[in-house]
Design a protein around this motif. Structure first.
Motif, short mmCIF file in Angstrom:
data_model
loop_
_atom_site.label_atom_id
_atom_site.label_comp_id
_atom_site.label_asym_id
_atom_site.label_seq_id
_atom_site.Cartn_x
_atom_site.Cartn_y
_atom_site.Cartn_z
N ALA A 132 56.84 27.71 48.41
CA ALA A 132 56.77 26.24 48.49
C ALA A 132 56.44 25.79 49.90
CB ALA A 132 58.09 25.63 48.03
N ARG A 133 57.05 26.41 50.90
CA ARG A 133 56.77 26.04 52.29
C ARG A 133 55.31 26.32 52.64
NH1 ARG A 133 60.38 22.56 54.69
NH2 ARG A 133 62.49 23.41 54.81
N GLU A 134 54.79 27.46 52.18
CA GLU A 134 53.40 27.80 52.47
C GLU A 134 52.45 26.79 51.82
OE1 GLU A 134 50.51 31.73 52.44
OE2 GLU A 134 52.20 31.65 51.03
N ALA A 135 52.73 26.44 50.56
CA ALA A 135 51.88 25.48 49.86
C ALA A 135 51.93 24.11 50.52
CB ALA A 135 52.33 25.37 48.40
N MET A 136 53.11 23.68 50.95
CA MET A 136 53.23 22.38 51.61
C MET A 136 52.47 22.36 52.94
SD MET A 136 54.81 20.20 49.76
CE MET A 136 55.03 18.96 51.03
N MET A 137 52.53 23.45 53.68
CA MET A 137 51.84 23.50 54.98
C MET A 137 50.33 23.43 54.78
SD MET A 137 53.14 23.60 58.01
CE MET A 137 53.04 24.16 59.71
N LEU A 138 49.82 24.19 53.82
CA LEU A 138 48.39 24.15 53.54
C LEU A 138 47.97 22.77 53.03
CD1 LEU A 138 45.65 25.55 53.32
CD2 LEU A 138 46.34 26.39 51.05
N GLY A 139 48.80 22.20 52.13
CA GLY A 139 48.49 20.88 51.60
C GLY A 139 48.47 19.81 52.68
N ALA A 140 49.39 19.90 53.63
CA ALA A 140 49.45 18.91 54.71
C ALA A 140 48.20 18.98 55.58
CB ALA A 140 50.69 19.14 55.56
N THR A 141 47.74 20.20 55.88
CA THR A 141 46.53 20.34 56.71
C THR A 141 45.30 19.86 55.95
OG1 THR A 141 47.49 22.17 57.95
CG2 THR A 141 45.11 21.98 57.99
N GLN A 142 45.21 20.20 54.67
CA GLN A 142 44.08 19.72 53.88
C GLN A 142 44.08 18.20 53.78
OE1 GLN A 142 44.56 21.88 50.18
NE2 GLN A 142 43.14 23.48 50.83
N ALA A 143 45.28 17.62 53.59
CA ALA A 143 45.38 16.16 53.52
C ALA A 143 44.96 15.53 54.85
CB ALA A 143 46.81 15.75 53.16
N GLY A 144 45.35 16.17 55.97
CA GLY A 144 44.93 15.67 57.27
C GLY A 144 43.42 15.67 57.42
N MET A 145 42.78 16.75 57.01
CA MET A 145 41.33 16.83 57.08
C MET A 145 40.68 15.81 56.15
SD MET A 145 40.80 20.97 57.32
CE MET A 145 39.05 20.88 57.69
N ALA A 146 41.32 15.56 55.00
CA ALA A 146 40.77 14.58 54.06
C ALA A 146 40.79 13.18 54.66
CB ALA A 146 41.55 14.62 52.75
N PHE A 147 41.94 12.75 55.17
CA PHE A 147 41.99 11.37 55.67
C PHE A 147 41.27 11.22 57.00
CE2 PHE A 147 45.93 12.22 58.21
CZ PHE A 147 45.69 11.43 59.32
N CYS A 148 41.15 12.32 57.76
CA CYS A 148 40.36 12.28 58.99
C CYS A 148 38.92 11.87 58.70
CB CYS A 148 40.40 13.63 59.67
SG CYS A 148 39.41 13.73 61.18
N ASN A 149 38.44 12.23 57.52
CA ASN A 149 37.04 12.00 57.17
C ASN A 149 36.83 10.94 56.09
OD1 ASN A 149 35.45 14.16 58.74
ND2 ASN A 149 37.27 15.22 58.00
N ALA A 150 37.93 10.36 55.59
CA ALA A 150 37.81 9.27 54.62
C ALA A 150 38.65 8.06 55.00
CB ALA A 150 38.23 9.76 53.23
#
Length: 386
Positions: free
Chosen positions: A238-256
């Motif tokens: 769960a911790r690994e999935a949350m960390m990856l999800g947080a970084t992906q979400a950061g990249m998403a909103f950085c560009n949208a």
């Protein structure tokens, strides 16, 4: 296909134990004299040793600026700039979003001088004095992968959005093992923050073909794992999935770009010192209800991705389940209302017109599927209090 510009760090190291390779990463980037930017808890808890021990073992000399605070102010940033010495060739931010945001602001201010408010949007902060390597210890802000930083103007009680290439880290290390000691409250707040990043990027008027897959993956990961990470802090998957999800979400909103939730959240943090992720969580159900019909197909798909709705639910049903699910999630994660947080009703009412003005001035509400006016933002602040 519409034209677009995509921003991301040059290099992101992802995986458990990756922080042990910090010396090799610096060498690969041609860097060797870092100023570490962190916070008092990282020092007192010993977690900073996860970063400094491999540096010492490699014979890399470093200095530490650990006086950052949970919601960075221009005063703290200015103090940090004074700690940058001629021999430093990079900043190494270690901690949650606040040390990373502080380090971003430090390198921008050191490059251009003046005051932090000089760089507030719509100004563009593209210059940086030193490259930044970000090592997040929470699964939340996504700041390790964005060209944004948030700094409070201490004279005006205003959280300023600062954006530009100067805020984009050169590299990041995303190591989920650093999050095992994060307490449930912060796990909840940063987790909802990262989900909000993904959702707002997905429904944003600036959503695009590059940001959408990142937002979609992040919503799946966070929706499936946030509750587990909250209830079972040592659950590695769960911790690994949350960390990856947080970084992906950061990249998403950085560009949208983020939208109304973040626009309204920043003034709450500035005036009432509510942690950023928590103020997002307070706002998310009400703002989603306000915006739902303006982008129903996207909100409905978000509900399915996050597990609030079934894959075959029609849009109207999935949208209704999203609203119910966000309310239930807040209840499960013990997210307080502003009243329950301890903000007096008179104090809240005295500030909501100013907060609405500041929210609109940030520009974020303009990305929302339903763009509000000041009166509608005031009504949302009013309605969320209790």
């Amino acid at each position: 296909m519409n034209q677009m510009t995509f921003h991301a760090p040059r290099l992101i190291e992802i995986g458990g134990g990756k922080v042990a390779g910090i010396a090799a990463l610096l060498a690969r980037l041609g860097l060797s004299r870092p100023l570490i930017v962190s916070d008092p808890f990282m020092v007192s808890s010993g977690l900073l040793e996860r970063l400094t021990q491999p540096l010492r073992a490699a014979g890399i000399a470093f200095d530490v600026f650990s006086e950052t605070i949970p919601e960075p102010t221009d005063i703290v940033v200015e103090a940090g700039v004074k700690r940058i010495a001629p021999h430093h060739d990079c900043l190494l931010a270690f901690g949650g979003g606040s040390p990373i945001d502080t380090a971003k602001a430090m390198t921008i201010l050191a490059a251009g001088g003046g005051k932090m408010r000089d760089y507030k949007t719509p100004a563009v902060a593209d210059r940086a004095a030193l490259p930044l390597i970000a090592v997040p210890t929470t699964a939340g802000t996504g700041s390790e992968a964005t060209r944004f930083t948030i700094v409070t103007d201490s004279e005006r009680d205003e959280k300023m959005l600062i954006a530009g290439l100067g805020a984009m880290p050169l590299a990041a290390i995303v190591d989920y093992e650093l999050t095992f000691s994060v307490p449930p409250r912060i796990t909840a707040d940063t987790g909802v923050d990262s989900f909000t990043h993904a959702l707002e990027a997905y429904v944003s008027r600036r959503a695009n073909a590059f940001s959408d897959p990142l937002a979609i993956s992040a919503m799946r990961l966070i929706g499936a794992n946030l509750r587990t990470a909250y209830h079972e802090p040592n659950n590695a998957a769960a911790r690994e999935a949350m960390m990856l999800g947080a970084t992906q979400a950061g990249m998403a909103f950085c560009n949208a770009s983020v939208a109304l939730v973040h626009g309204m959240s920043r003034p709450i943090g500035a005036h009432f010192h509510v942690p950023h992720g928590l103020s997002n969580a307070m706002l998310l159900p009400a703002v989603t209800r306000f915006s739902l019909e303006a982008a129903l197909p996207r909100y409905a798909e978000a509900a399915r991705l996050a597990g609030f709705a079934a894959p075959d639910d029609a849009d109207q049903l999935a949208g209704a389940k999203l609203l119910e699910g966000l309310q239930a999630l807040n209840a499960e994660l013990s997210v307080p209302t502003p009243k329950q947080f301890g903000i007096a009703a008179a104090d809240w009412q005295a500030k909501i017109a100013l907060m609405a003005e500041q929210a609109l001035a940030s520009g974020s509400p303009g990305n929302n599927p339903r763009v509000p006016d000041a009166a509608e933002i005031v009504a949302l602040y009013d309605g969320m209090y209790e």
